[in-house]
Design an enzyme around this catalytic site. Structure first.
Site, mmCIF file in Angstrom:
data_model
loop_
_atom_site.group_PDB
_atom_site.id
_atom_site.type_symbol
_atom_site.label_atom_id
_atom_site.label_comp_id
_atom_site.label_asym_id
_atom_site.label_seq_id
_atom_site.Cartn_x
_atom_site.Cartn_y
_atom_site.Cartn_z
ATOM 1 N N PHE A 155 0.812 -1.223 0.000
ATOM 2 C CA PHE A 155 0.000 0.000 0.000
ATOM 3 C C PHE A 155 0.839 1.263 0.000
ATOM 4 C CE2 PHE A 155 0.772 -0.493 4.588
ATOM 5 C CZ PHE A 155 1.069 0.805 4.964
ATOM 6 N N ARG A 183 -5.751 -2.118 -0.145
ATOM 7 C CA ARG A 183 -5.953 -0.800 0.464
ATOM 8 C C ARG A 183 -5.748 0.341 -0.528
ATOM 9 N NH1 ARG A 183 -2.666 -1.424 6.217
ATOM 10 N NH2 ARG A 183 -4.062 -2.953 7.180
ATOM 11 N N CYS A 287 9.913 1.434 3.652
ATOM 12 C CA CYS A 287 10.910 0.480 4.140
ATOM 13 C C CYS A 287 12.307 1.069 4.160
ATOM 14 C CB CYS A 287 10.870 -0.803 3.322
ATOM 15 S SG CYS A 287 11.296 -0.585 1.597
ATOM 16 N N GLU A 385 9.811 -3.280 13.376
ATOM 17 C CA GLU A 385 9.396 -2.247 12.432
ATOM 18 C C GLU A 385 8.074 -1.632 12.887
ATOM 19 O OE1 GLU A 385 9.435 -1.755 7.651
ATOM 20 O OE2 GLU A 385 8.374 -3.516 8.392
#
Length: 502
Positions: A155, A183, A287, A385
């Protein structure tokens, strides 16, 4: 920027035909800035995946036998269309994901750069050759497309990540199935419409929307040769194991916990804005976000103070409002998850230097900029994370301690260092366990012609996405060794076999 509040129709694309949900269960698509539902994603079944595979299989022979220069021309046209619709694509990303216009535009630009790279497919598919490996014998290699391949995308980059793979896979001669995030499906649909406009034959590109059933349908289908995935670490591991168990080639890009190491000689007036952008850009939902600041020596107090001042001054607002710097997270449920991490850190002894837990706006899914100081390696916020606008600060006494802390993470996506000391950079580069490195750069994103190079638990597989790794992933190498037995220049040598009695 003008954002439409209309409801969008989310459809599958199979064999060149756009299909509605046909009564299937759906998942709402939200505008994260307002919390309003702007569409419904049909949750496709394994049967839908099967129909997409059959359409792709039917299209593959004609497309793979199309000369590579003609395949490349489709992507030259596609690149022009993406440029013409740049602002539209940017605004779609902002609408469904929430990020601001600058980040959304950057995402579209990075995706277009992969299309530019794929336009060079005639060169990228070149094999290798060695003549006279033995007397009169030559050895050559050729690259061939795999067949039907698939991508499952996240997403947080609904335009860029599909463009990491579809130009390379398709220009290399494969037929392709995209399963975008349920999403954020709107950008993928527009990418598909523009591909058709560029002249791509029907069935070469397909979209199957959905969630778990669609993912497992892709991983288990015997007609799909390779799967590319980008998403969280637990799902990446599932995709890799499940896909490989079903005989597929898999690349699975996973989670991250990226350190930003700040040395005492860092140029803070320039480093701090870069650190803030890395930690809070796209609400921390990327990320490559720098989510842990590792302050070395006596620089800690000053750098934390400067970051706090800059983060506290950020304008929190919708991505389509001019000047917005901190945009919403993707869902209310995700905001709750981010809040739970801050709660946990406080309970474990971290100091909440800047607290964003109280929603800074009533509407939408906003979370304020947050800084956690005095974080230790044992705390969850140092290891896991978070994927939100939370920066954890770890204080260490030396560069070696900073590298050791970074290497203690199971992840190895990226690491940045802020210093003007070349010897420090060299020590860090040689010893840190991360696949993408930034020197005074907080988001160490490689260009399209390099691999997106996560390691450790940030990547499952052998060949990475983008660059020449991406070409290798979506092609098979055939090695040919050849010799000719007749003597050249004689009448017998040029006769056809039937004429010579062979």
């Amino acid at each position: 920027m003008q954002i439409s509040e209309k409801s969008y129709e989310v459809r599958n694309l199979i064999g060149g035909s756009w299909e509605n949900g046909n009564g299937r269960e759906t998942e709402p698509v939200y505008d994260p800035a307002t919390g309003k539902v702007i569409g419904e994603t049909p949750l496709s079944t394994k049967e839908d995946v099967d129909r997409a595979v059959e359409a792709a299989k039917a299209a593959f022979p004609g497309w793979s036998s199309t000369p590579v220069i003609e395949r490349a021309r489709v992507f030259f046209r596609y690149k022009m269309l993406l440029e013409e619709h740049f602002e539209e694509l940017r605004d779609l990303v902002t609408l469904e994901n929430g990020k601001d216009a600058k980040d959304a535009g950057g995402e579209v630009r990075r995706g277009i750069e992969v299309v530019e790279f794929a336009c060079g497919m005639p060169s990228l598919l070149m094999g290798e050759s060695v003549r006279d490996v033995a007397r009169g014998i030559d050895n050559v290699s050729h690259r061939f497309p795999l067949g039907v391949v698939a991508a499952i995308t996240p997403f947080n980059f609904p335009c860029m990540v599909p463009l990491w793979t579809l130009p390379v896979a398709i220009a290399a001669g494969n037929a392709y199935i995209l399963k975008p995030s349920e999403r954020t499906p709107l950008s993928a649909i527009r990418l598909g419409e523009l591909l058709a406009e560029a002249g791509l034959p029907e069935g070469v590109f397909n979209i199957v929307n959905g969630a778990r059933d669609a993912v497992n349908g892709i991983l288990e289908h015997p007609g799909i040769e390779a799967v590319s995935f980008v998403g969280s670490q637990p799902v990446a591991e599932h995709v890799y194991r499940h896909g490989a168990a079903h005989g597929k080639r898999v690349q699975a890009l996973a989670g991250a916990k990226n350190s930003m190491i700040v040395m005492p000689d860092a140029v803070l007036e320039k480093a701090v804005p870069n650190i803030v952008s890395s930690a809070y850009g796209n609400a921390g939902e990327r990320c490559l976000a720098g989510s842990v600041l590792v302050a070395v020596g006596d620089v800690a107090d000053e750098v934390v103070g400067r970051i706090r001042e800059a983060a506290a001054a950020m304008k929190v607002g919708p991505g389509y409002e001019e000047g917005s710097e901190l945009t919403p997270v993707i869902r209310d449920s995700h905001r709750d998850k981010v809040r739970s991490y801050v709660d946990s850190a406080e309970e474990e002894g971290a100091s909440v230097v800047l607290d964003g837990r109280e929603p800074p706006r009533e509407e939408g899914f906003f979370f304020g900029p947050t800084i956690l100081d005095e974080v230790t390696g044992e705390m969850r916020v140092a290891r896991e994370e978070i994927f939100g606008p939370v920066l954890s600060v770890v204080r260490v006494g030396s560069l070696k301690e900073a590298v050791d802390f970074t290497n203690g993470s199971p992840f190895g996506n990226a690491c940045s260092i802020y210093t003007e000391n070349g010897a420090a950079v060299r020590y860090w580069r040689e010893n840190v366990e991360a696949g993408m490195l930034g020197v005074n750069v907080g988001v160490a994103a490689p260009m399209a012609f390099f691999p997106f190079n996560g390691i450790k638990d940030s990547f499952y597989g052998d060949l990475h996405a983008t660059g020449k790794d991406g070409v290798r992933f979506f092609t098979e190498n055939k090695v040919e060794i050849a010799r000719f037995l007749s003597e050249p220049g004689t009448a017998e040598a040029v006769k056809r076999p039937t004429e010579s009695g062979a």
